[in-house]
Design a protein around this motif. Sequence first.
Motif, PDB file in Angstrom:
ATOM      1  N   GLY A 224       0.863  -1.180   0.021  1.00  0.00           N
ATOM      2  CA  GLY A 224      -0.075  -0.024   0.138  1.00  0.00           C
ATOM      3  C   GLY A 224       0.946   1.152   0.045  1.00  0.00           C
ATOM      4  O   GLY A 224       1.824   1.331  -0.914  1.00  0.00           O
ATOM      5  N   LYS A 225       0.530   2.142   1.114  1.00  0.00           N
ATOM      6  CA  LYS A 225       1.588   3.345   1.001  1.00  0.00           C
ATOM      7  C   LYS A 225       2.733   3.240   2.072  1.00  0.00           C
ATOM      8  O   LYS A 225       3.367   4.163   2.224  1.00  0.00           O
ATOM      9  CB  LYS A 225       0.621   4.310   1.584  1.00  0.00           C
ATOM     10  CG  LYS A 225      -0.550   4.854   0.747  1.00  0.00           C
ATOM     11  CD  LYS A 225      -1.329   5.969   1.259  1.00  0.00           C
ATOM     12  CE  LYS A 225      -2.432   6.523   0.185  1.00  0.00           C
ATOM     13  NZ  LYS A 225      -3.429   7.631   0.961  1.00  0.00           N
ATOM     14  N   THR A 226       2.924   1.906   2.562  1.00  0.00           N
ATOM     15  CA  THR A 226       4.147   1.595   3.460  1.00  0.00           C
ATOM     16  C   THR A 226       5.203   0.857   2.566  1.00  0.00           C
ATOM     17  O   THR A 226       4.900  -0.027   2.118  1.00  0.00           O
ATOM     18  CB  THR A 226       3.708   0.750   4.613  1.00  0.00           C
ATOM     19  OG1 THR A 226       2.376   1.442   5.180  1.00  0.00           O
ATOM     20  CG2 THR A 226       4.671   0.609   5.566  1.00  0.00           C
ATOM     21  N   LYS A 227       6.335   1.508   2.906  1.00  0.00           N
ATOM     22  CA  LYS A 227       7.517   1.062   2.203  1.00  0.00           C
ATOM     23  C   LYS A 227       8.224   0.358   3.322  1.00  0.00           C
ATOM     24  O   LYS A 227       8.614   0.822   4.310  1.00  0.00           O
ATOM     25  CB  LYS A 227       8.440   2.343   1.793  1.00  0.00           C
ATOM     26  CG  LYS A 227       9.742   1.627   0.946  1.00  0.00           C
ATOM     27  CD  LYS A 227      10.571   2.716   0.403  1.00  0.00           C
ATOM     28  CE  LYS A 227      11.721   2.423  -0.265  1.00  0.00           C
ATOM     29  NZ  LYS A 227      12.677   3.289  -0.898  1.00  0.00           N
ATOM     30  N   ILE A 228       8.532  -0.928   2.968  1.00  0.00           N
ATOM     31  CA  ILE A 228       9.426  -1.689   3.937  1.00  0.00           C
ATOM     32  C   ILE A 228      10.801  -2.021   3.300  1.00  0.00           C
ATOM     33  O   ILE A 228      10.999  -2.372   2.207  1.00  0.00           O
ATOM     34  CB  ILE A 228       8.845  -3.237   4.037  1.00  0.00           C
ATOM     35  CG1 ILE A 228       7.256  -3.211   4.407  1.00  0.00           C
ATOM     36  CG2 ILE A 228       9.577  -3.989   5.073  1.00  0.00           C
ATOM     37  CD1 ILE A 228       6.910  -2.505   5.581  1.00  0.00           C
ATOM     38  N   SER A 229      11.999  -1.513   4.183  1.00  0.00           N
ATOM     39  CA  SER A 229      13.078  -1.474   3.708  1.00  0.00           C
ATOM     40  C   SER A 229      13.986  -2.023   4.948  1.00  0.00           C
ATOM     41  O   SER A 229      14.178  -1.188   5.933  1.00  0.00           O
ATOM     42  CB  SER A 229      13.643  -0.162   3.146  1.00  0.00           C
ATOM     43  OG  SER A 229      14.877  -0.331   2.755  1.00  0.00           O
ATOM     44  N   ARG A 230      14.685  -3.323   4.701  1.00  0.00           N
ATOM     45  CA  ARG A 230      15.600  -3.704   5.909  1.00  0.00           C
ATOM     46  C   ARG A 230      17.055  -3.948   5.277  1.00  0.00           C
ATOM     47  O   ARG A 230      17.028  -4.688   4.157  1.00  0.00           O
ATOM     48  CB  ARG A 230      15.146  -4.829   6.707  1.00  0.00           C
ATOM     49  CG  ARG A 230      13.481  -4.751   7.239  1.00  0.00           C
ATOM     50  CD  ARG A 230      13.919  -3.828   8.616  1.00  0.00           C
ATOM     51  NE  ARG A 230      13.811  -2.349   8.349  1.00  0.00           N
ATOM     52  CZ  ARG A 230      14.025  -1.262   8.947  1.00  0.00           C
ATOM     53  NH1 ARG A 230      14.644  -1.634  10.153  1.00  0.00           N
ATOM     54  NH2 ARG A 230      13.867   0.079   8.659  1.00  0.00           N
TER      55      ARG A 230
END
Length: 245
Positions: A224-230
């Motif tokens: 959605g509007k959430t960017k996941i970056s690890r």
Amino acid sequence: MLKRILFAFCFLALCASAAVAQKTKPWTDWSEKDAEKILNDSAWGQTQTESTESSQPTSTSAITSTTAARREDSSTKAAANTESGEKKDALSVHYRVRFLSAKPIRAAFVRMIELQGAPPAKVAELRTFVDRDFGDYVVVTINLEGNDRKKMVPAMQELMNGDGTALKATTFLERKDGKRIPLMDYRAPVQDGLGAKFVFPRTIDGKPLIEADSGELRFTTELGKTKISRRFKVSEMMYDGKLEY
């Protein structure tokens, strides 16, 4: 000032010793705390937390990490005041990003089930999963936990309804040299407790995706509007003398 420095040094030393213990003692001897750390705050599992002040659930949320040592993250905790001036817990959603194809993650998963009182026969069956060979694939999973239902529900819907073709535009593994490895396949969550599964190739141009000296490996996707970056430090992904990822 000296006391603070000494305290910080002792804290880091304790964290380091705990990490060493997890990698040296058999996973069947891990405590619940050991297993949780492997799953949520380790070389193979990290957490990205989106928090919102409880009295203002529609305000802009901050992306944080439970891993204080991660360079790009800043740890923030939001709390709201009620009319009486009392503080409430922050509302949050935790995105648990894990390398399922790494043996320590599978071991921690099975160990948690064992510690939670699963029948011995079930545990014995699951132990075969720990030694499973993922062959030519790298599998990254995302699990959701949290107390912010307004965000948990749509976030879970994003995972359940995820379109593998659409996700390929925003999902990749990236090496330190800038090489991006695109998503091969996506599997929505099922009733196995492992979460949504993102599948990538283990080799590129006939060579392993990463080597022990590859520096870092970053996982990125958008829900959605959430960017996941690890980011994961490759040199720390050694387990039982083998690079696990």
